[in-house]
Each structure stands twice: as structure tokens, then as C-alpha cells.
Design an enzyme around this catalytic site. Sequence first.
Site, PDB file in Angstrom:
ATOM      1  N   GLU A  83       0.821  -1.222   0.000  1.00 34.10           N
ATOM      2  CA  GLU A  83       0.000   0.000   0.000  1.00 34.10           C
ATOM      3  C   GLU A  83       0.856   1.274   0.000  1.00 34.10           C
ATOM      4  OE1 GLU A  83      -2.909  -0.073  -0.848  1.00 34.10           O
ATOM      5  OE2 GLU A  83      -3.883  -1.883  -0.079  1.00 34.10           O
ATOM      6  N   HIS A 106      -2.416   1.718   8.820  1.00 34.13           N
ATOM      7  CA  HIS A 106      -3.461   1.014   8.070  1.00 34.13           C
ATOM      8  C   HIS A 106      -3.688  -0.346   8.719  1.00 34.13           C
ATOM      9  CE1 HIS A 106      -5.692  -0.981   5.003  1.00 34.13           C
ATOM     10  NE2 HIS A 106      -4.683  -1.727   4.599  1.00 34.13           N
ATOM     11  N   HIS A 125     -12.289  -3.767   3.157  1.00 32.19           N
ATOM     12  CA  HIS A 125     -10.829  -3.835   3.302  1.00 32.19           C
ATOM     13  C   HIS A 125     -10.376  -3.504   4.734  1.00 32.19           C
ATOM     14  CE1 HIS A 125      -6.715  -2.577   1.377  1.00 32.19           C
ATOM     15  NE2 HIS A 125      -6.559  -3.089   2.593  1.00 32.19           N
ATOM     16  N   TYR A 151      -8.173  19.779  24.457  1.00 35.48           N
ATOM     17  CA  TYR A 151      -7.912  18.667  25.366  1.00 35.48           C
ATOM     18  C   TYR A 151      -6.423  18.293  25.331  1.00 35.48           C
ATOM     19  CZ  TYR A 151      -8.362  13.919  27.270  1.00 35.48           C
ATOM     20  OH  TYR A 151      -8.227  12.778  28.023  1.00 35.48           O
TER      21      TYR A 151
HETATM   22 ZN    ZN Z   1      -4.876  -3.563   3.658  1.00 39.21          ZN
END
Ligand code: ZN
Length: 212
Positions: free
Chosen positions: A75, A94, A157, A210
Site C-alpha cells: 500500500e 493502516h 478492506h 484537550y
Molecule cells: Zn490492507
Amino acid sequence: MQLQSIREALVYYGKKMEEDGLIIGTGGNLSAKDEETGLIAITPSGVPYDTLTPEEIVLVNEKGAVLEGGKPSSELSLHLTLYKEREDFSAIVHTHSTYCTTLSALGEPIRAVHYLIGNAGVHEVPCVPYVTFGTDALADACAHAIGQSKAALLGNHGLICGENSLKEAYHLALSMEFVAEIQWRAMSAGAPKLIRKEQMDDALIRFESYGQ
Ligand SMILES: [Zn+2]
């Protein structure tokens, strides 16, 4: 070998991602950008996190050319495109975590079922329609859909999120998984009652002030 501390942090959070149940096997990946050089350190393709070492982390430039290491995560394009689109991102996580992926299989965004969705800076975390993993088309679809959100679901995904540090990006992935789980459980039991837009606006102001 450049960027030793970033490499070590990626290995630490990669192992943690597996321990915390955010990924199974070699699914999911992490990257971080070095602000000084602009180089990006990313986890390698297909290497299990339990044996991952700092030497195996791959260094690429902003165009994706490998400077140190072997084959980067499949990716890579998704990470590079998001760094280009979002100057506020210094780290990207991810995952294929169960509840985020469950909602992504329903084509459902993560909704304001809990105020912690505010960690993503928005009222609703978008769900990108399914696109083949590892493609430029997925990267483009995600960059288009994410808007001002720090997180997005990738249809059928998983989850992708970015923050100004790896620690923050990791905690964002954890909190998105928590909100997604609450949403799925609430949807399983009935129709979730959502936090209204003006109430979320109020929560988002508190999120900004915060912490430290
Ligand atoms: Zn993935």
C-alpha cells in the site's frame, strides 16, 4: 542506515498492532515521515510483525523510490498519496481491524455513536467504495473521500488513518476500532441514536483544547 529512531518506532507499533488485535498476520502497515529530510519509512511487504527488525524497514523518497531496504508495503501508493494531500500527516497507520472492516463491508461510514469519533476531527468517518488493494486507484479514491477527516474506511478492506506522530496515529486507529465496535453492536441491537451535529461541534471544540 538512516532514521534509526523512526525505524524502531515502526517496529514497536507494528508488534503492538498485532498484540492489540488490530491486524492478523502480515495485513496492515505503518509509515512515518521524517520532517527534516522528507523521507518516508514504511513497513516491508509480507514480513510478519513478530520477527520484524528495524533493518527491514524500507526508506523511500516522496516519489516512492526505494533508498534503503527491500520491497515496501503493497500500500505504498496509498501512504505516499495521503502524505502529498495532507500536510498535517506525519505518520499513517493502516489496519484490517475487525469492527472497522465489518462496517467497511456494509459500506457504512463510522458515525457519531460515541464522542470519541472526534479524535478523527469530524462528525463522520467516510467509507471509500471498494477498490483493488495496492493500486493507485485505491490511493486516489481514498485521497478524494477522506476530506478533512484524519481517518477513512476502505470498503471491504479496513481502516487508514493519519496523525502528526506515529503514537497519535496508532491511538487514532485504536479509538476508531472502539467506535466502530460500539456502532456495530448498537446496529445489531437496534437503531443507534447518534450524537447531533451541533453536539459534535461542541465536542470537537473540546478535543482541540484537550490534552497538553
Ligand atoms: Zn490492507
